[in-house]
Design an enzyme around this catalytic site. Structure first.
Site, PDB file in Angstrom:
ATOM      1  N   LYS A 124      29.961  48.581   6.994  1.00  0.00           N
ATOM      2  CA  LYS A 124      29.922  47.116   7.066  1.00  0.00           C
ATOM      3  C   LYS A 124      29.430  46.597   5.720  1.00  0.00           C
ATOM      4  CE  LYS A 124      28.194  43.278   9.883  1.00  0.00           C
ATOM      5  NZ  LYS A 124      27.563  42.928  11.172  1.00  0.00           N
ATOM      6  N   ASP A 136      33.768  37.295   1.138  1.00  0.00           N
ATOM      7  CA  ASP A 136      33.798  38.312   0.079  1.00  0.00           C
ATOM      8  C   ASP A 136      33.784  39.762   0.556  1.00  0.00           C
ATOM      9  OD1 ASP A 136      31.259  38.542   1.027  1.00  0.00           O
ATOM     10  OD2 ASP A 136      30.245  37.959  -0.827  1.00  0.00           O
ATOM     11  N   ASP A 272      34.411  37.767  20.057  1.00  0.00           N
ATOM     12  CA  ASP A 272      34.661  38.813  19.062  1.00  0.00           C
ATOM     13  C   ASP A 272      33.405  39.658  18.838  1.00  0.00           C
ATOM     14  OD1 ASP A 272      34.003  36.126  17.977  1.00  0.00           O
ATOM     15  OD2 ASP A 272      33.704  37.220  16.110  1.00  0.00           O
ATOM     16  N   ASN A 273      32.293  39.261  19.433  1.00  0.00           N
ATOM     17  CA  ASN A 273      31.066  40.049  19.324  1.00  0.00           C
ATOM     18  C   ASN A 273      30.686  40.694  20.653  1.00  0.00           C
ATOM     19  OD1 ASN A 273      30.839  39.422  16.624  1.00  0.00           O
ATOM     20  ND2 ASN A 273      29.511  37.657  16.962  1.00  0.00           N
TER      21      ASN A 273
END
Ligand code: AMP
Ligand code: MG
Length: 520
Positions: A124, A136, A272-273
């Protein structure tokens, strides 16, 4: 270096993106994109999990080698690694957000651990992917320390979670606007290697469904069941899908009950978590309850709506499951099995809540009246501004013949409120004593059970923040020490009383302690 054998089952079994350029885009008809981690300037290993390293077969010499830091910063690969990022969507704060995907997570591969489990290794913060949108692909040290420590702390608390192998400083800086208020600053960067049987989320199923890609959805479901729910192979084909959804609902219920037991607030329970395996996933602006406040959310991004506040977590999990049900519905001829799964959530959560009440109060069973007893203790804790963890730990250690309120003198954050609520506590303890007289456990057995259920050490935000600030000044030893403490959350650890203490005054309204954001 230990020879790890990577299996690339996800890539072999499921459609990938034919385009291998690493440019941000919408990816349709595919569940993953090949992508290389972007190398960093100066990888330095700050911490690792000894348990996870042992399961994966790394010895101390290997862990200390430059190669280990390089691989787990994304600068080189072990033989057999074929990195990729996956494609998912999600509902964020109640709204469909479309394609999100692994914007800064890159899977290196999956290996069989010495525990017999397959473990996916994922970096990650290892750089941009086709799913990075405007960001980024990097992660800052502070959020990486928090993910690394909390993954392991959660595991040692006995709550299902993704794990962490390593935390590596990149030697590079990252620009972040911590509170999205126009004050960006350069901060040190880091990469966590997190580890899980799978990082599949509800959002992985929602995205193909929302796009009408029903075949892709079906393939993903079949793959997930075959690989991660092998016990369901025994179900008859017409029941298998419904049984699977029910199992997800039950796991999710037990997961949330685990959080409620220890006072954990995830902070961003977007779909999404939410892990399809029922694990705690994506440690961002999470927090832990200090003074008991059911409305607490550590996430400043959520300060207005407080959708993800502590005591809303069960209902938010249920709402998220309804979104998953909706996404899976094209695979069902009739909605009854999906409704049955949702009902199983409610039933499993109610059972788990009773187990929590019995365990937290040291009772052999939770009767209907005990729910009221617990609710009244919670009302007192809230009115008294009492520390949740310290209250239950104090209760665990209290001699029942002398249920004195002075034992609770040190659990408060506000003297005035302590004094004002002393009568309420006295009356509650009286009722508790009567209730215990009717419980079959003897005092020693009760104490042992309560101590095993009510942790002494939790990863309080201020503890993590203290370790982060030291690490930002070049000394990572606070991270290692904190991990060591969190490996035994329920044991007394002589000499480490400081780690079990109340939140100090300096941390009350401090960034990183009571205020966090999604900027990480
Ligand atoms: P989160 O709020 O961490 O759950 O992230 C939501 C989405 O934003 C996911 O698709 C992440 O991959 C993506 N994301 C978050 N931070 C970054 C980052 N620094 N670079 C690229 N993508 C990111
Ligand atoms: Mg996320």
């Amino acid at each position: 270096m230990a020879t790890l054998h990577f299996d690339n089952a996800f890539q072999q079994g499921l459609p990938g993106d034919p385009d291998s350029r690493n440019v941000v885009r919408e990816v349709r008809g595919a569940l993953w994109s090949e992508v290389m981690p972007a190398p960093v300037a100066a990888p330095k290993l700050l911490a690792h999990s000894p348990e996870m390293a042992a399961i994966l077969g790394f010895d101390d010499v290997e862990i200390a080698s430059p190669e280990f830091a390089e691989v787990f910063a994304g600068n080189r690969l072990f033989d057999g690694m074929r990195p990729y990022a996956t494609n998912y969507g999600g509902h964020q704060f109640g709204r469909w957000a479309g394609q999100l995907g692994d914007g800064r997570a890159i899977t290196l591969g999956t290996v069989a651990g010495s525990d017999g489990q397959d473990w996916e290794l994922q970096l990650k913060g290892a750089g941009r992917t086709p799913y990075s949108r405007h960001a980024d692909g990097r992660a800052v040290l502070r959020s990486s320390v928090r993910e690394f420590l909390c993954s392991e702390a959660m595991h040692h608390l006995g709550i299902p979670t993704t794990r962490a192998l390593s935390l590596v400083a990149t030697g590079e800086e990252v620009l972040r606007d911590m509170f999205y208020d126009g004050h960006p600053e350069m901060e040190p960067g880091a990469v966590v290697c997190r580890v899980s049987p799978s990082f599949l989320r509800f959002g992985h199923f929602e995205l193909p469904s929302a796009r009408g890609e029903v075949d892709l959805l079906r393939r993903l479901v079949d793959f997930t069941i075959a690989r991660h729910f092998p016990e369901l192979n025994a179900s008859s084909p017409e029941h298998r899908l419904g049984d699977w959804f029910t199992e997800i609902c039950r796991r999710t219920a037990r997961l949330v009950a685990g959080w409620m037991r220890v006072g954990f607030v995830h902070g961003v329970l977007n779909t999404d978590n939410m892990s399809i395996l029922g694990l705690t996933i994506d440690y961002g602006p999470y927090g832990w309850i200090d003074d008991y406040d059911p409305d607490f959310t550590p996430n400043t991004t959520d300060a207005q709506g407080r959708r993800y506040r502590f005591d809303w977590q069960p209902r938010v999990a249920y709402w998220n499951l309804t979104q998953l049900a909706r996404a899976l519905s094209p695979l069902f001829a009739d909605v009854a099995p999906l409704q049955a799964g949702l009902d199983a959530f409610a039933e499993t959560y109610a059972e788990a809540e009773r187990v929590n009440i019995a365990g937290k109060l040291g009772l052999a069973e939770c009767r209907d009246d005990d729910r009221v007893l617990m609710a009244d203790l919670q009302s007192w804790m809230q009115a008294a501004e009492a520390d949740m963890t310290l209250v239950f730990r104090t209760l665990s250690d209290l001699p029942m013949d002398a249920l004195a309120i002075d034992a609770f003198d040190d659990v408060h954050y506000d003297v005035g409120k302590r004094i004002a609520t002393a009568g309420q506590l006295q009356a509650w303890l009286q009722r508790y004593r009567q209730r215990l007289a009717d419980d079959p456990h003897d005092a020693m057995a009760r104490r042992d059970r309560m101590r095993a259920f009510n942790p002494k050490y939790i990863l309080r935000n201020w503890l993590a923040q203290r370790a982060i600030e030291r690490a930002q000044q070049g000394d990572p030893s606070g991270i290692v020490e904190l991990l060591e403490v969190m490996r035994h959350p329920c044991d007394d650890q002589p000499g480490r009383e400081d780690f079990a203490g109340k939140r100090p005054d300096w941390a009350r309204n401090r960034a990183g302690c009571s205020m966090l954001s999604c900027s990480s």
